[in-house]
Scaffold this active site. Structure first.
Site, PDB file in Angstrom:
ATOM      1  N   CYS A   1       0.872  -1.177   0.000  1.00 43.58           N
ATOM      2  CA  CYS A   1       0.000   0.000   0.000  1.00 43.58           C
ATOM      3  C   CYS A   1       0.905   1.221   0.000  1.00 43.58           C
ATOM      4  CB  CYS A   1      -0.920  -0.001   1.218  1.00 43.58           C
ATOM      5  SG  CYS A   1      -2.056   1.397   1.272  1.00 43.58           S
TER       6      CYS A   1
ATOM      7  N   GLU B   1      -2.953   1.416  -6.973  1.00 45.33           N
ATOM      8  CA  GLU B   1      -1.870   0.678  -7.601  1.00 45.33           C
ATOM      9  C   GLU B   1      -1.777   1.193  -9.038  1.00 45.33           C
ATOM     10  OE1 GLU B   1       0.325  -0.990  -6.278  1.00 45.33           O
ATOM     11  OE2 GLU B   1      -0.517  -1.676  -4.359  1.00 45.33           O
TER      12      GLU B   1
END
Length: 242
Positions: free
Chosen positions: A2, A108
């Site tokens: 993350c 992402e």
């Protein structure tokens, strides 16, 4: 992994209510919606405090209490759930200072470095994502002030995230939050081993991915326009994972 995430809730009281948490009055003015939270940024965590949940500010990037400075914070924004319980950097926090990091999405990327295309992974229903985290407090000797910091635990990617990354943040089910936050007065090490079973990939139904604006690529951008759907990205073949 993350590396960036969001928490776009507009009202602190609504967020605290949604989390069933209390907020100390002196922290209330610190809250604002975030659309592109980057490593070392200030954010919020939920921890157990006097048999209640407390929503409190912290900086993203865990700094160990024994660290000489905060330079290593950016290297400890994430902790692998498989090794955190035994790692020197995270084992004490894993045993005694577990927290929840509220978010409503994380990013992402696909594409080349020259043309990175961000994907925003979020709940299809707009629900909060409750990341498993650890926190520490570090004393800044230059100011004599304590700084609270945190890391987000990661696990193997589920099938929704796997096409773009092999890791994802641990997303805790809402009904397991108190189990994760609880620190017993006795048998803390054994209990910490037991809660490791919560550190698994989220069910595939928890997330969808939306191609969003390339504005996300710069940490200088932190506004609603970051989450505008990137229709050009979809047309160009950026995967939309449903």
């Amino acid at each position: 992994m993350c590396g960036r995430f969001t928490l776009t809730r507009g009202d602190l009281d609504e967020l605290a209510s949604e989390l069933d948490a209390v907020v100390e009055p002196e922290y209330r003015a610190l809250y604002r919606p975030r659309f592109n939270i980057a490593p070392t940024d200030p954010h919020w965590i939920v921890r157990a405090r006097h048999e209640a949940r407390e929503l409190t500010p912290a900086r993203w990037g865990l700094v160990n209490s024994w660290a000489p400075d905060m330079k290593g914070a950016a290297r400890q924004i994430n902790a692998r759930s498989e090794t955190a319980p035994t790692s020197r950097a995270f084992r004490d926090a894993f045993g005694e200072r577990r927290c929840v990091v509220p978010a409503d999405g994380f990013f992402e990327w696909t594409g080349t470095k020259q043309a990175r295309k961000p994907l925003w992974f979020h709940s299809p229903h707009g629900d909060l994502l409750l990341f498993a985290g650890l926190y520490e407090s570090w004393l800044d000797k230059s100011t004599s002030e304590w700084v609270r910091t945190f890391t987000i635990l990661t696990t193997s990617a589920n099938k929704t995230v796997e096409p773009v990354h092999d890791r994802m943040p641990v997303i805790l089910p809402r009904d397991r939050i108190d189990e994760w936050l609880h620190v017993p007065a006795q048998g803390r090490e054994q209990y910490a081993q037991e809660v490791r079973r919560l550190l698994v990939p989220a069910d595939e139904s928890v997330l969808v991915a939306t191609p969003v604006s390339p504005r996300v690529n710069s940490v200088q951008n932190d506004d609603p326009a970051c989450l505008e759907p990137d229709l050009d990205g979809e047309a160009a073949g950026t995967p939309r994972l449903l």
